[in-house]
Design an enzyme around this catalytic site. Structure first.
Site, PDB file in Angstrom:
ATOM      1  N   ALA A   1      -1.183   2.201   6.528  1.00 44.04           N
ATOM      2  CA  ALA A   1       0.013   1.381   6.336  1.00 44.04           C
ATOM      3  C   ALA A   1       0.447   1.483   4.877  1.00 44.04           C
ATOM      4  CB  ALA A   1      -0.308  -0.069   6.675  1.00 44.04           C
TER       5      ALA A   1
ATOM      6  N   GLY B   1      -3.991   2.811   9.388  1.00 47.68           N
ATOM      7  CA  GLY B   1      -2.920   2.881  10.376  1.00 47.68           C
ATOM      8  C   GLY B   1      -2.628   4.316  10.804  1.00 47.68           C
TER       9      GLY B   1
ATOM     10  N   GLU C   1      -5.019   4.988  13.446  1.00 44.57           N
ATOM     11  CA  GLU C   1      -4.630   4.166  14.607  1.00 44.57           C
ATOM     12  C   GLU C   1      -3.461   4.814  15.370  1.00 44.57           C
ATOM     13  OE1 GLU C   1      -4.385   0.519  12.183  1.00 44.57           O
ATOM     14  OE2 GLU C   1      -5.635  -0.385  13.727  1.00 44.57           O
TER      15      GLU C   1
ATOM     16  N   GLU D   1      -9.745  -0.174   6.045  1.00 45.18           N
ATOM     17  CA  GLU D   1      -9.048  -1.447   5.794  1.00 45.18           C
ATOM     18  C   GLU D   1      -9.952  -2.496   5.165  1.00 45.18           C
ATOM     19  OE1 GLU D   1      -8.579   0.443   8.411  1.00 45.18           O
ATOM     20  OE2 GLU D   1      -6.511   0.321   9.150  1.00 45.18           O
TER      21      GLU D   1
HETATM   22  N1  3HC Z   1       0.251   2.645   0.723  1.00 43.43           N
HETATM   23  C1  3HC Z   1       1.020   2.748  -0.378  1.00 43.43           C
HETATM   24  N2  3HC Z   1       0.748   3.612  -1.384  1.00 43.43           N
HETATM   25  C2  3HC Z   1      -0.347   4.364  -1.261  1.00 43.43           C
HETATM   26  C3  3HC Z   1      -1.196   4.301  -0.151  1.00 43.43           C
HETATM   27  C4  3HC Z   1      -0.857   3.389   0.883  1.00 43.43           C
HETATM   28  N3  3HC Z   1      -1.594   3.284   1.994  1.00 43.43           N
HETATM   29  N4  3HC Z   1      -2.213   5.169  -0.317  1.00 43.43           N
HETATM   30  C5  3HC Z   1      -2.000   5.768  -1.485  1.00 43.43           C
HETATM   31  N5  3HC Z   1      -0.882   5.295  -2.056  1.00 43.43           N
HETATM   32  C6  3HC Z   1      -0.270   5.715  -3.336  1.00 43.43           C
HETATM   33  C7  3HC Z   1      -1.169   5.372  -4.526  1.00 43.43           C
HETATM   34  O1  3HC Z   1      -0.910   4.074  -5.000  1.00 43.43           O
HETATM   35  C8  3HC Z   1      -0.759   6.437  -5.509  1.00 43.43           C
HETATM   36  O2  3HC Z   1       0.473   6.033  -6.080  1.00 43.43           O
HETATM   37  P1  3HC Z   1       0.799   6.400  -7.606  1.00 43.43           P
HETATM   38  O3  3HC Z   1       0.793   7.887  -7.676  1.00 43.43           O
HETATM   39  O4  3HC Z   1       2.120   5.749  -7.832  1.00 43.43           O
HETATM   40  O5  3HC Z   1      -0.307   5.770  -8.414  1.00 43.43           O
HETATM   41  C9  3HC Z   1      -0.469   7.650  -4.625  1.00 43.43           C
HETATM   42  O6  3HC Z   1      -0.243   7.139  -3.311  1.00 43.43           O
HETATM   43  C10 3HC Z   1      -1.609   8.644  -4.549  1.00 43.43           C
HETATM   44  O7  3HC Z   1      -2.814   7.940  -4.244  1.00 43.43           O
HETATM   45  P2  3HC Z   1      -4.190   8.289  -4.974  1.00 43.43           P
HETATM   46  O8  3HC Z   1      -3.982   8.388  -6.447  1.00 43.43           O
HETATM   47  O9  3HC Z   1      -5.196   7.319  -4.472  1.00 43.43           O
HETATM   48  O10 3HC Z   1      -4.453   9.761  -4.419  1.00 43.43           O
HETATM   49  P3  3HC Z   1      -5.805  10.413  -3.905  1.00 43.43           P
HETATM   50  O11 3HC Z   1      -5.454  11.788  -3.487  1.00 43.43           O
HETATM   51  O12 3HC Z   1      -6.893  10.221  -4.897  1.00 43.43           O
HETATM   52  O13 3HC Z   1      -6.241   9.573  -2.611  1.00 43.43           O
HETATM   53  C11 3HC Z   1      -5.958   8.513  -0.501  1.00 43.43           C
HETATM   54  C12 3HC Z   1      -5.424   9.571  -1.476  1.00 43.43           C
HETATM   55  C13 3HC Z   1      -7.346   8.929   0.015  1.00 43.43           C
HETATM   56  C14 3HC Z   1      -4.985   8.432   0.645  1.00 43.43           C
HETATM   57  C15 3HC Z   1      -6.081   7.147  -1.230  1.00 43.43           C
HETATM   58  O14 3HC Z   1      -4.873   6.873  -1.880  1.00 43.43           O
HETATM   59  C16 3HC Z   1      -6.392   5.990  -0.325  1.00 43.43           C
HETATM   60  O15 3HC Z   1      -7.545   5.749  -0.029  1.00 43.43           O
HETATM   61  N6  3HC Z   1      -5.342   5.263   0.103  1.00 43.43           N
HETATM   62  C17 3HC Z   1      -5.510   4.058   0.875  1.00 43.43           C
HETATM   63  C18 3HC Z   1      -5.909   4.342   2.294  1.00 43.43           C
HETATM   64  C19 3HC Z   1      -6.022   3.062   3.057  1.00 43.43           C
HETATM   65  O16 3HC Z   1      -6.644   2.112   2.630  1.00 43.43           O
HETATM   66  N7  3HC Z   1      -5.402   3.008   4.234  1.00 43.43           N
HETATM   67  C20 3HC Z   1      -5.399   1.803   5.002  1.00 43.43           C
HETATM   68  C21 3HC Z   1      -4.211   0.986   4.624  1.00 43.43           C
HETATM   69  S1  3HC Z   1      -4.167  -0.600   5.422  1.00 43.43           S
HETATM   70  C22 3HC Z   1      -3.690  -0.259   6.992  1.00 43.43           C
HETATM   71  O17 3HC Z   1      -3.516   0.871   7.348  1.00 43.43           O
HETATM   72  C23 3HC Z   1      -3.484  -1.449   7.885  1.00 43.43           C
HETATM   73  C24 3HC Z   1      -3.294  -1.012   9.296  1.00 43.43           C
HETATM   74  O18 3HC Z   1      -4.499  -1.084   9.978  1.00 43.43           O
HETATM   75  C25 3HC Z   1      -2.299  -1.936  10.001  1.00 43.43           C
END
Ligand code: 3HC
Length: 602
Positions: free
Chosen positions: A66, A105, A108, A128
């Site tokens: 998400a 997500g 998912e 998450e």
């Molecule tokens: N939403 C918004 N922005 C995100 C994002 C997300 N899910 N994931 C990454 N970004 C942004 C980062 O803030 C960063 O922005 P910036 O360049 O402005 O600082 C950019 O994308 C690149 O991210 P990273 O620097 O972390 O890049 P990496 O290549 O090192 O890692 C990644 C990539 C593995 C995708 C890592 O960013 C990550 O772990 N992201 C989060 C993944 C996550 O937690 N997903 C679950 C979200 S909650 C959800 O899905 C709820 C659902 O169940 C309803």
């Protein structure tokens, strides 16, 4: 077929509708992306020429989750469940083509597709929990239906990722692509499914794995949660959702998941953890660096000193794939370090001139200033092309740099390291340290999977100044007769790892009892005041950087954000009152921000 919107495209090839998502940098599920996907699926499902649907992503990754910034703030026109029902309910096969990091997500969405093909390097997971959340798009219900309850609980509570092979082994993906062009492989796979007349396969219909758990499995999960994530609410909510899944009614399970997700999303822990997610990334952004500055490639790094720090660093560098040369003038010490590290790739040398080809040389020797100065002066001549770093928690980066002929090439690197929190590299910038040295230190932090936090040297770095205040406060309480164990207990109840103040056990008899809340105030309020002074002195770029030092360097519970985030929660006027009640002068930055209604964390 036209483009659906700015981030979703729909084309038709050989009876296969290709829905391509392109929402850089990580194809996060923003409202616009979800709206576009919904419209694309409606079109593809309704088009009689479409026999199968392929969902794939442009750029570096499949959907990584998400959009964390939009969570709870902006909504798509149909909610996530309606979108998923549309995908899963399609009467023609839907294939997801996965690459990069298919997370949260994103996974998912993939689990609502009928088949999944993954590029070989793909990582999959439901992380998450790291954001204080649970998978709120059916993940807690579909995952156990594929991998079984015990494995699902482990994946959901740890938040860990599995690689494509692991995913294939547990049935999360159906096949791994055998060509480098994922789109080509995925389309061929979709056509093969059609040729074989394979039916649509809905995860929500699977029933044979979810009955495989008894109460002991959930008990073990509760133990795992307590061990790995003490004080966190999300793991307990996840277990409740999986218990609901195990009862077998998919829709009832989804209802439990929806309610639990919303509670977590509205709660304080997830807010703090989402703050920490962005704070961690923000730390890498250094204001005022020349826009065209490039970090050194860090192909080879030299280390001077075979003590604990030198050895640990050598292992970390080798693990990160960096050629590493370790120097010690003492041949026996060098041999001992070589045997302890035990890596064939490690270059051992007794001659500083062997470090000449290094991009960066890090001194990790004695703590005495004179010794550090002497080594830096020697390195200046032995490795004239290298950037030079002193691994020090001490404030004298400038004095050490001045021992060389090129102080701008010298930087301080403080590898914070405690048993439970060793993910910070404090980058101490001297008065004349170059932008290139700062950019290279940040690149080094990233390579070593640490959060690089920039600190000025001033009369002390971020970590030194704040930790000193905490220790002084603990000592003062002990001197007033408070038992060290009581201080330790209050700190661990707050969520700190045990042992944060373990050295402070040199007390006499305890004569004074304070409530835990009073002990915490006496520890943390002066620490917050010092954080504000550090900001006012320009030693930290932003409050959130100080928070990252504490979360990843000293084990401040991430679900409480960090000292400046905590101060904002308490309210700055109330912090000021308490600072005064302990006999300190409130930091001017605190007073200024309180008056302006601004946040200390930034
Ligand atoms: N939403 C918004 N922005 C995100 C994002 C997300 N899910 N994931 C990454 N970004 C942004 C980062 O803030 C960063 O922005 P910036 O360049 O402005 O600082 C950019 O994308 C690149 O991210 P990273 O620097 O972390 O890049 P990496 O290549 O090192 O890692 C990644 C990539 C593995 C995708 C890592 O960013 C990550 O772990 N992201 C989060 C993944 C996550 O937690 N997903 C679950 C979200 S909650 C959800 O899905 C709820 C659902 O169940 C309803």
């Amino acid at each position: 077929m036209p483009a659906i919107n700015e981030v979703v495209d729909l084309t038709l090839e050989d009876g296969v509708a290709l829905i391509t998502l392109d929402n850089p940098p990580v194809n996060a599920l923003s409202p616009k992306l979800m709206d576009g996907m919904y419209d694309a699926f409606i079109q593809a499902i309704g088009d009689p020429e479409v026999r199968a649907i392929l969902l794939l992503c442009a750029g570096r990754t499949f959907i990584a989750g998400a959009d964390i910034k939009a969570l709870g703030v902006e909504s798509p026109k149909v909610d996530f469940f309606e979108l998923q029902e549309k995908i899963e309910g399609a009467g023609k096969p839907v294939v997801a083509a996965l690459h990069g990091t298919c997370l949260g997500g994103g996974l998912e969405v993939a689990l609502t597709c009928h088949y999944r093909i993954a590029a070989p390097g793909t990582k999959l997971g439901l992380p998450e929990v790291n954001l204080g959340l649970l998978p709120g798009g059916g993940g807690t219900q579909r995952l156990p239906r594929i991998v079984g309850v015990a494995t699902a609980l482990d994946l959901l509570i740890s938040g860990r990722q599995v690689d494509a092979r692991g995913a294939l082994a547990v049935g999360l993906v159906d096949v791994i692509a055998d060509t480098t062009d994922l789109a080509v492989a995925a389309k061929a796979y979709a056509l093969a499914l059609l040729a074989e007349g394979r039916p649509v396969k809905r995860v929500s219909d699977l029933a044979d794995r979810i009955g495989d758990a008894d109460a002991a499995v959930f008990e073990a999960a509760r133990d795992q949660a307590e061990r790995l994530r003490r004080g966190e609410e999300a793991p307990r909510a996840i277990i409740r959702c999986v218990e609901a899944a195990a009862r077998g009614d998919f829709d009832a399970g989804i209802a439990v998941e929806r309610a639990e997700f919303q509670k977590l999303l509205d709660g304080p822990q997830s807010a703090a953890l989402r703050y920490a997610f962005f704070a961690e990334r923000q730390a890498a952004k250094v204001a005022g660096l020349a826009p065209d500055v490039q970090p050194r490639a860090l192909t080879r790094v030299g280390l001077v000193g075979t003590g604990a720090i030198g050895r640990r660093l050598a292992v970390a560098l080798l693990d990160a794939g960096v050629e590493t040369a370790l120097f010690d003038a003492d041949a026996a010490a060098l041999d001992r370090a070589g045997a302890a590290i035990d890596r064939t790739a490690l270059i051992l040398t007794g001659s500083l001139s062997d470090l000449a080809a290094c991009d960066l040389v890090i001194e990790a020797v004695a703590d005495a200033l004179e010794a550090k100065q002497a080594i830096l002066a020697e390195l200046d001549h032995a490795a004239p092309g290298a950037l030079l770093a002193t691994s020090t928690a001490r404030p004298e980066v400038d004095a050490i740099a001045d021992a060389t002929t090129r102080p701008c090439a010298v930087i301080g690197l403080h590898f914070l390291s405690s048993e439970n929190a060793d993910r910070v590299l404090e980058i101490v910038r001297g008065k004349v340290t170059s932008d290139e040295a700062v950019a290279t230190a940040l690149a080094l932090a990233r390579k070593l999977k640490r959060v690089g936090v920039l600190s000025g040297s001033g009369p002390g770095s971020i970590s030194q100044r704040t930790m000193l205040v905490l220790r002084q406060q603990a000592d003062a309480m002990i001197a007033q007769g408070v038992a060290p164990e009581a201080i330790e207990r209050a700190a661990t109840e707050f969520g700190f790892p045990t042992g944060l103040l373990a050295a402070r056990t040199d007390a006499g008899t305890a004569t004074r009892t304070l409530a835990d809340s009073e002990i915490l105030d006496r520890l943390l309020i002066p620490l917050i005041n010092e954080a504000a002074n550090i900001l006012g002195d320009g030693i930290a770029q932003r409050g959130s950087d100080i928070d990252m030092v504490w979360v990843h360097g000293y084990g401040w519970p991430a679900w409480r954000g960090g000292p400046t985030y905590h101060a904002d929660l308490l309210g700055l006027p109330s912090v000021i009152e308490k600072v005064q009640s302990f006999g300190f002068n409130p930091a001017p930055r605190l007073v200024e921000y309180a008056a302006a209604g601004r946040k200390l964390a930034g």
